[in-house]
Design an enzyme around this catalytic site. Structure first.
Site, PDB file in Angstrom:
ATOM      1  N   ASP A   3      25.279  65.514  -7.032  1.00 29.21           N
ATOM      2  CA  ASP A   3      24.499  66.406  -6.164  1.00 29.21           C
ATOM      3  C   ASP A   3      23.138  65.779  -5.881  1.00 29.21           C
ATOM      4  OD1 ASP A   3      23.827  68.586  -4.613  1.00 29.21           O
ATOM      5  OD2 ASP A   3      23.382  69.918  -6.291  1.00 29.21           O
ATOM      6  N   LEU A  54      15.434  74.140  -8.563  1.00 27.11           N
ATOM      7  CA  LEU A  54      16.044  72.818  -8.576  1.00 27.11           C
ATOM      8  C   LEU A  54      16.582  72.489  -7.187  1.00 27.11           C
ATOM      9  CD1 LEU A  54      17.976  72.794 -11.979  1.00 27.11           C
ATOM     10  CD2 LEU A  54      15.965  71.461 -11.381  1.00 27.11           C
ATOM     11  N   HIS A 110      24.355  64.307  -1.514  1.00 31.14           N
ATOM     12  CA  HIS A 110      23.648  64.458  -0.240  1.00 31.14           C
ATOM     13  C   HIS A 110      23.025  63.149   0.226  1.00 31.14           C
ATOM     14  CE1 HIS A 110      23.963  68.872  -0.247  1.00 31.14           C
ATOM     15  NE2 HIS A 110      23.833  68.749  -1.556  1.00 31.14           N
ATOM     16  N   ASN A 154      25.298  76.578 -11.856  1.00 29.61           N
ATOM     17  CA  ASN A 154      24.141  76.651 -10.972  1.00 29.61           C
ATOM     18  C   ASN A 154      24.434  77.488  -9.730  1.00 29.61           C
ATOM     19  OD1 ASN A 154      21.927  74.619 -12.046  1.00 29.61           O
ATOM     20  ND2 ASN A 154      23.930  73.708 -12.434  1.00 29.61           N
ATOM     21  N   HIS A 197      20.206  70.229 -15.000  1.00 32.85           N
ATOM     22  CA  HIS A 197      20.912  71.345 -14.367  1.00 32.85           C
ATOM     23  C   HIS A 197      21.667  72.212 -15.365  1.00 32.85           C
ATOM     24  CE1 HIS A 197      20.013  69.221 -10.641  1.00 32.85           C
ATOM     25  NE2 HIS A 197      20.363  70.322 -10.000  1.00 32.85           N
ATOM     26  N   GLY A 228      21.359  66.707 -17.884  1.00 32.68           N
ATOM     27  CA  GLY A 228      20.516  67.309 -18.903  1.00 32.68           C
ATOM     28  C   GLY A 228      19.450  68.214 -18.331  1.00 32.68           C
ATOM     29  N   HIS A 234      29.134  72.831  -8.456  1.00 32.16           N
ATOM     30  CA  HIS A 234      28.143  72.688  -9.538  1.00 32.16           C
ATOM     31  C   HIS A 234      28.125  73.885 -10.504  1.00 32.16           C
ATOM     32  CE1 HIS A 234      25.640  74.819  -6.640  1.00 32.16           C
ATOM     33  NE2 HIS A 234      25.295  73.730  -5.976  1.00 32.16           N
ATOM     34  N   ARG A 290      30.739  91.916 -20.346  1.00 30.14           N
ATOM     35  CA  ARG A 290      31.396  92.997 -19.605  1.00 30.14           C
ATOM     36  C   ARG A 290      31.723  92.581 -18.165  1.00 30.14           C
ATOM     37  NH1 ARG A 290      27.751  96.006 -22.722  1.00 30.14           N
ATOM     38  NH2 ARG A 290      26.169  95.979 -21.060  1.00 30.14           N
TER      39      ARG A 290
END
Length: 398
Positions: A285, A318, A70, A230, A262, A260, A227, A238
């Site tokens: 990201d 986050l 971004h 996330n 996310h 380390g 990602h 199941r």
């Protein structure tokens, strides 16, 4: 050590090319392209090349490609200015990134349109060598599931709207290359089919899709996962969910933020064991706070607090990362035990192939763009060349 010469010779360096290493190698660059690669003792200097001697233990690898970013250094794609994109493009070579997709965020239609027009104009008319190249736009939202909004402003999330997207395509001058969407929602599969038919990557992300719904989406044309882990339905014995489908289906290339934060390092290792070096794409990201100090920053009109390597909204969600891709490469090696060349596959080769630009990006090969990263003995970025121009040199060596 910056260059205005038309030709550059890098020599005395280890080169990763076409799956192999050349020890004590050389690379000739002319007119923004790689024109020759080989062993140093075999090269001849028949033209006026600027010679850059590199320490023998240093390594040349293809430039990294970030398909999901971004912003950086105080700027964001959604700022919708040429200056913002310039700032990002100038900052990224410092982390080894030589090309990227300018990534949007869920906002009101007019704000998205302004960002798309700006990015499209910059991509078509504003780019020059010596900076990271914007290969296109990654449209992240607004066609996502509000249940999995994450840092996507929920008030602007809408269902998949093909007519609106086609308008956006025109406004962007056909530069949208990747779309993150929730295919389980009404209109989602129709949108996926359109994207596939028009050569645009359809990525499943910010989604609550079941395993069966993911399989339907793959059938329609989804081949990418935004990602991994996330803001998606997780793995259950199941209900395999999106994560289970990502693990099992080779059709899906999965993005991974290896900071380390996310994802736990062992979950990164699990993804690597399941997908291997050909199934993952390293991304950042990152948001505008990357390269800056701890503090408060804006993301999609929301206040983000950056502290101790983590960017979060007021409720603790986050909000992107401040990861540099070169560090992501090193983290990938530390978390999984993979080799440098494996991490390079995930940071350069796979994204180039996924974006269908491997004919000119993603490897150090004759005829390709001279997008190169020189790593020092600690695998830190020492020098980056973007289309044949030195775009970054470590401070103490300038």
């Amino acid at each position: 050590m910056t260059s205005n010469f038309k030709a550059i010779l890098l020599k005395g360096i280890q080169i990763y090319t076409d799956g192999n290493w050349i020890e004590n190698g050389y690379i000739k660059i002319k007119n923004q392209k790689i024109v020759e690669v080989g062993r140093t003792e075999n090269h001849s200097l028949e033209e006026d090349f600027e010679v850059l001697d590199i320490p023998l233990q240093y390594k040349a690898v293809p430039g990294f490609i970030d398909v999901h970013i971004h912003g950086a250094n105080g700027s964001d794609t959604m700022d919708a200015t040429k200056e913002a994109l310039e700032t990002i493009a100038q900052a990224l070579p410092g982390e080894g990134t030589t090309s990227f997709l300018a990534t949007t965020i869920t906002q009101g239609e007019k704000q998205i349109e302004k960002a798309l027009v700006n990015a499209g104009e910059y991509i078509k008319d504003g780019q020059t060598p010596g900076k990271a190249e914007i290969l296109g736009i990654h449209l992240e939202g607004p066609f996502v599931n509000p249940k999995m909004a994450g840092a996507q402003p929920i008030q602007y999330i809408i269902g998949s709207n093909l007519e609106l997207f086609q308008k956006w395509e025109q406004l962007s001058r056909q530069t949208i290359k990747l779309v993150t969407l929730a295919p389980e929602l009404p209109g989602g599969l129709k949108m996926v089919q359109y994207l596939k038919a028009n050569g645009i990557i359809a990525s499943i992300g910010h989604t609550d899709a079941t395993y069966e719904e993911v399989l339907n989406a793959i059938e329609a044309g989804v081949n990418h996962v935004t990602h991994l882990y996330n803001q998606m339905r997780g793995l259950h014995h199941r209900e395999p969910g999106v994560v289970g489908a990502a693990f099992l289906k080779e059709e899906l290339k999965a993005e991974l933020i290896v900071d380390g934060v996310h994802s736990h390092p062992d979950m990164v290792k699990l993804a690597y064991k399941q997908k291997g070096k050909t199934g993952l794409i390293l991304i950042t990201d990152s948001m505008r706070a990357k390269c800056l100090k701890n503090g408060h920053y804006d993301l999609g009109g929301q206040d983000v607090t950056v502290q101790n390597g983590k960017a979060v909204l007021s409720d603790g969600t986050l909000a992107g990362s401040i990861l540099k891709l070169g560090q992501g490469v090193k983290n990938m090696m530390a978390f999984t035990g993979c080799r440098l060349e494996d991490a390079v596959e995930m940071a350069a080769v796979n994204p180039a192939k996924q974006l269908n630009v491997f004919d000119r990006k993603g490897s150090i090969s004759e005829g390709k763009d001279a997008d190169l990263v020189i790593l020092d003995e600690n695998l830190d970025v020492y020098m980056t060349l973007c289309r044949g121009q030195v775009a970054y040199l470590k401070e103490e060596h300038k």
